[in-house]
Design a protein around this motif. Structure first.
Motif, PDB file in Angstrom:
ATOM      1  N   LEU A  46       0.822  -1.204   0.000  1.00 45.55           N
ATOM      2  CA  LEU A  46       0.000   0.000   0.000  1.00 45.55           C
ATOM      3  C   LEU A  46       0.863   1.264   0.000  1.00 45.55           C
ATOM      4  O   LEU A  46       0.530   2.250  -0.655  1.00 45.55           O
ATOM      5  CB  LEU A  46      -0.935   0.006   1.207  1.00 45.55           C
ATOM      6  CG  LEU A  46      -2.094  -0.994   1.167  1.00 45.55           C
ATOM      7  CD1 LEU A  46      -2.810  -1.038   2.520  1.00 45.55           C
ATOM      8  CD2 LEU A  46      -3.084  -0.652   0.061  1.00 45.55           C
ATOM      9  N   ASP A  47       1.972   1.215   0.732  1.00 48.73           N
ATOM     10  CA  ASP A  47       2.861   2.384   0.806  1.00 48.73           C
ATOM     11  C   ASP A  47       3.746   2.527  -0.429  1.00 48.73           C
ATOM     12  O   ASP A  47       4.092   3.647  -0.809  1.00 48.73           O
ATOM     13  CB  ASP A  47       3.753   2.285   2.049  1.00 48.73           C
ATOM     14  CG  ASP A  47       2.989   2.472   3.348  1.00 48.73           C
ATOM     15  OD1 ASP A  47       1.870   3.019   3.294  1.00 48.73           O
ATOM     16  OD2 ASP A  47       3.491   2.049   4.400  1.00 48.73           O
ATOM     17  N   GLY A  48       4.116   1.405  -1.050  1.00 51.09           N
ATOM     18  CA  GLY A  48       5.136   1.438  -2.097  1.00 51.09           C
ATOM     19  C   GLY A  48       4.634   1.338  -3.512  1.00 51.09           C
ATOM     20  O   GLY A  48       5.430   1.429  -4.454  1.00 51.09           O
ATOM     21  N   SER A  49       3.336   1.152  -3.689  1.00 56.10           N
ATOM     22  CA  SER A  49       2.783   1.052  -5.032  1.00 56.10           C
ATOM     23  C   SER A  49       1.393   1.665  -5.035  1.00 56.10           C
ATOM     24  O   SER A  49       0.831   1.975  -3.984  1.00 56.10           O
ATOM     25  CB  SER A  49       2.716  -0.406  -5.504  1.00 56.10           C
ATOM     26  OG  SER A  49       1.593  -1.061  -4.935  1.00 56.10           O
ATOM     27  N   GLY A  50       0.821   1.796  -6.231  1.00 55.49           N
ATOM     28  CA  GLY A  50      -0.543   2.300  -6.343  1.00 55.49           C
ATOM     29  C   GLY A  50      -1.541   1.234  -6.737  1.00 55.49           C
ATOM     30  O   GLY A  50      -2.687   1.550  -7.052  1.00 55.49           O
ATOM     31  N   VAL A  51      -1.130  -0.037  -6.735  1.00 55.40           N
ATOM     32  CA  VAL A  51      -2.005  -1.101  -7.198  1.00 55.40           C
ATOM     33  C   VAL A  51      -3.216  -1.234  -6.266  1.00 55.40           C
ATOM     34  O   VAL A  51      -3.083  -1.153  -5.045  1.00 55.40           O
ATOM     35  CB  VAL A  51      -1.242  -2.440  -7.283  1.00 55.40           C
ATOM     36  CG1 VAL A  51      -0.869  -2.970  -5.907  1.00 55.40           C
ATOM     37  CG2 VAL A  51      -2.037  -3.480  -8.056  1.00 55.40           C
ATOM     38  N   PRO A  52      -4.417  -1.403  -6.812  1.00 54.37           N
ATOM     39  CA  PRO A  52      -5.574  -1.687  -5.960  1.00 54.37           C
ATOM     40  C   PRO A  52      -5.450  -3.068  -5.311  1.00 54.37           C
ATOM     41  O   PRO A  52      -4.641  -3.906  -5.743  1.00 54.37           O
ATOM     42  CB  PRO A  52      -6.758  -1.643  -6.933  1.00 54.37           C
ATOM     43  CG  PRO A  52      -6.257  -0.929  -8.141  1.00 54.37           C
ATOM     44  CD  PRO A  52      -4.793  -1.231  -8.225  1.00 54.37           C
ATOM     45  N   LEU A  53      -6.289  -3.296  -4.309  1.00 56.66           N
ATOM     46  CA  LEU A  53      -6.294  -4.573  -3.604  1.00 56.66           C
ATOM     47  C   LEU A  53      -7.551  -5.360  -3.919  1.00 56.66           C
ATOM     48  O   LEU A  53      -8.626  -4.804  -4.116  1.00 56.66           O
ATOM     49  CB  LEU A  53      -6.246  -4.368  -2.084  1.00 56.66           C
ATOM     50  CG  LEU A  53      -4.975  -3.854  -1.445  1.00 56.66           C
ATOM     51  CD1 LEU A  53      -5.163  -3.787   0.067  1.00 56.66           C
ATOM     52  CD2 LEU A  53      -3.774  -4.717  -1.797  1.00 56.66           C
ATOM     53  N   CYS A  54      -7.400  -6.681  -3.920  1.00 57.51           N
ATOM     54  CA  CYS A  54      -8.519  -7.585  -3.739  1.00 57.51           C
ATOM     55  C   CYS A  54      -8.560  -7.899  -2.252  1.00 57.51           C
ATOM     56  O   CYS A  54      -7.634  -8.526  -1.712  1.00 57.51           O
ATOM     57  CB  CYS A  54      -8.339  -8.861  -4.557  1.00 57.51           C
ATOM     58  SG  CYS A  54      -9.535 -10.157  -4.141  1.00 57.51           S
ATOM     59  N   LEU A  55      -9.607  -7.435  -1.577  1.00 58.64           N
ATOM     60  CA  LEU A  55      -9.739  -7.656  -0.140  1.00 58.64           C
ATOM     61  C   LEU A  55     -10.290  -9.065   0.070  1.00 58.64           C
ATOM     62  O   LEU A  55     -11.495  -9.288  -0.012  1.00 58.64           O
ATOM     63  CB  LEU A  55     -10.671  -6.615   0.467  1.00 58.64           C
ATOM     64  CG  LEU A  55     -10.772  -6.617   1.992  1.00 58.64           C
ATOM     65  CD1 LEU A  55      -9.544  -5.967   2.603  1.00 58.64           C
ATOM     66  CD2 LEU A  55     -12.032  -5.899   2.450  1.00 58.64           C
ATOM     67  N   ASP A  56      -9.394 -10.011   0.298  1.00 59.91           N
ATOM     68  CA  ASP A  56      -9.812 -11.378   0.590  1.00 59.91           C
ATOM     69  C   ASP A  56      -9.854 -11.545   2.100  1.00 59.91           C
ATOM     70  O   ASP A  56      -8.819 -11.544   2.767  1.00 59.91           O
ATOM     71  CB  ASP A  56      -8.847 -12.386  -0.040  1.00 59.91           C
ATOM     72  CG  ASP A  56      -9.306 -13.825   0.151  1.00 59.91           C
ATOM     73  OD1 ASP A  56      -9.369 -14.280   1.305  1.00 59.91           O
ATOM     74  OD2 ASP A  56      -9.614 -14.485  -0.862  1.00 59.91           O
ATOM     75  N   THR A  57     -11.052 -11.666   2.634  1.00 65.20           N
ATOM     76  CA  THR A  57     -11.214 -11.621   4.089  1.00 65.20           C
ATOM     77  C   THR A  57     -10.501 -12.778   4.777  1.00 65.20           C
ATOM     78  O   THR A  57      -9.929 -12.601   5.853  1.00 65.20           O
ATOM     79  CB  THR A  57     -12.704 -11.622   4.454  1.00 65.20           C
ATOM     80  OG1 THR A  57     -13.330 -12.802   3.930  1.00 65.20           O
ATOM     81  CG2 THR A  57     -13.403 -10.391   3.909  1.00 65.20           C
ATOM     82  N   GLY A  58     -10.510 -13.956   4.156  1.00 62.30           N
ATOM     83  CA  GLY A  58      -9.889 -15.111   4.799  1.00 62.30           C
ATOM     84  C   GLY A  58      -8.383 -15.030   4.818  1.00 62.30           C
ATOM     85  O   GLY A  58      -7.752 -15.169   5.870  1.00 62.30           O
ATOM     86  N   HIS A  59      -7.773 -14.794   3.655  1.00 61.35           N
ATOM     87  CA  HIS A  59      -6.315 -14.752   3.599  1.00 61.35           C
ATOM     88  C   HIS A  59      -5.770 -13.596   4.436  1.00 61.35           C
ATOM     89  O   HIS A  59      -4.748 -13.751   5.124  1.00 61.35           O
ATOM     90  CB  HIS A  59      -5.855 -14.623   2.149  1.00 61.35           C
ATOM     91  CG  HIS A  59      -5.996 -15.891   1.364  1.00 61.35           C
ATOM     92  ND1 HIS A  59      -5.091 -16.921   1.445  1.00 61.35           N
ATOM     93  CD2 HIS A  59      -6.960 -16.303   0.505  1.00 61.35           C
ATOM     94  CE1 HIS A  59      -5.460 -17.912   0.648  1.00 61.35           C
ATOM     95  NE2 HIS A  59      -6.598 -17.562   0.067  1.00 61.35           N
TER      96      HIS A  59
END
Length: 293
Positions: free
Chosen positions: A166-179
């Motif tokens: 999050l700090d080092g790139s601008g890529v969005p996240l897939c929020l996987d609740t389990g992992h």
């Protein structure tokens, strides 16, 4: 895209269909897609190579026959190796997904499965960040969204690694609740503080004791899954209802993909097996949707 329940998708892994060699039995696509349809799901993720037709037009025709569309494709990809250019692979993945379908990346180790992984050096981390941004930019150019899926057994799995991305790139996240839960992340904190970075959501619930044993290394990831680490939504340690409400309040408009990784050794009879657990999760999501009206 529509109301909450219009944005709920299934995933072949909830029926035991996984890209890991030797994972378990693959039930037929026809049975799985038919059960998704009968449960009222709106879409499915792609699943591993060989599960659905590779040609986007043939695949879309098959999905239409079951009243489904494609919600995304999970693509493990080596992104940390300075000698490897991931862009040609990303282009091939987007070609296969078809127009506009989310590209759900995992920062693969290069090893089979998710039970061991290397520690990255500084050069590898610099490469990873640059490649994440490069793939995300290429996806945007092509009309896709590329979202990084923090995943156990990949090079980005734990809380500190997610924060570093999050700090080092601008890529969005897939929020996987389990992992993310297994990796020690605070799901509510992410949903509240970086909603603009969340482009795709995988919903899982987990058994806290088994998750802790996987996190601590007492069990491998595969052993945790086989032991029943993933539970129907609302039957584990994660407050799924609260998390979904937080995301909706923050303006999230993407897919919620129900994923409860499982391993199947023998095909269950009709009306039994994974569909029962997916149905339990759908009941919870309908309650959440009713509460948001």
């Amino acid at each position: 895209m529509g109301s909450l329940m219009e944005r709920v998708a299934g995933a072949p892994i909830s029926w035991g269909v996984c890209e890991v060699p030797g994972w378990g039995l693959w039930m037929s696509a026809g049975r799985i897609l038919g059960e998704m349809r009968d449960l009222g799901l709106q879409a499915t993720e792609l699943g591993p190579q060989g599960f659905l037709p590779a040609d986007p037009r043939r695949r879309a025709q098959m999905l239409r026959a079951y009243g489904l569309v494609l919600a995304g494709g999970f693509v493990p990809m080596v992104l940390h190796d300075p000698a490897h250019d991931p862009l040609p692979e990303a282009d091939r993945a987007m070609d296969a997904l078809g127009e506009g379908t989310p590209l759900v990346l995992a920062a693969a180790t290069g090893l089979d499965g998710y039970d061991e992984r290397p520690d990255l050096g500084t050069k590898n981390w610099v490469t990873l960040m640059a490649n994440l941004d490069a793939v995300a930019a290429r996806a945007t150019e092509r009309g896709h969204v590329a979202a990084l899926h923090p995943h156990m057994g990949t090079v980005v799995q734990g809380r500190q690694e997610v924060e570093r991305v999050l700090d080092g790139s601008g890529v969005p996240l897939c929020l996987d609740t389990g992992h993310l839960f297994i990796g020690g992340a605070d799901l509510q904190f992410l949903a509240r503080t970086v909603p603009d970075r969340i482009a795709h959501v995988h919903l899982k619930d987990v058994d806290a004791d088994l998750a802790a044993r996987v996190r601590d290394g007492a069990l491998t990831y595969t052993e945790g899954v086989r032991s029943g680490m993933y539970r129907p939504l609302g039957h584990g340690a994660i407050d799924i209802a609260r998390l979904v409400a937080t995301l909706e309040d923050a303006g999230y408009e993407g897919w919620y993909v129900m994923e409860q990784d499982t391993i199947i050794d023998t095909e269950p009879p009709a009306g039994a097996g994974p569909a029962v657990e997916v149905e339990a999760g759908l009941r919870l999501l309908r309650e959440v949707a009713d509460g948001l009206r």
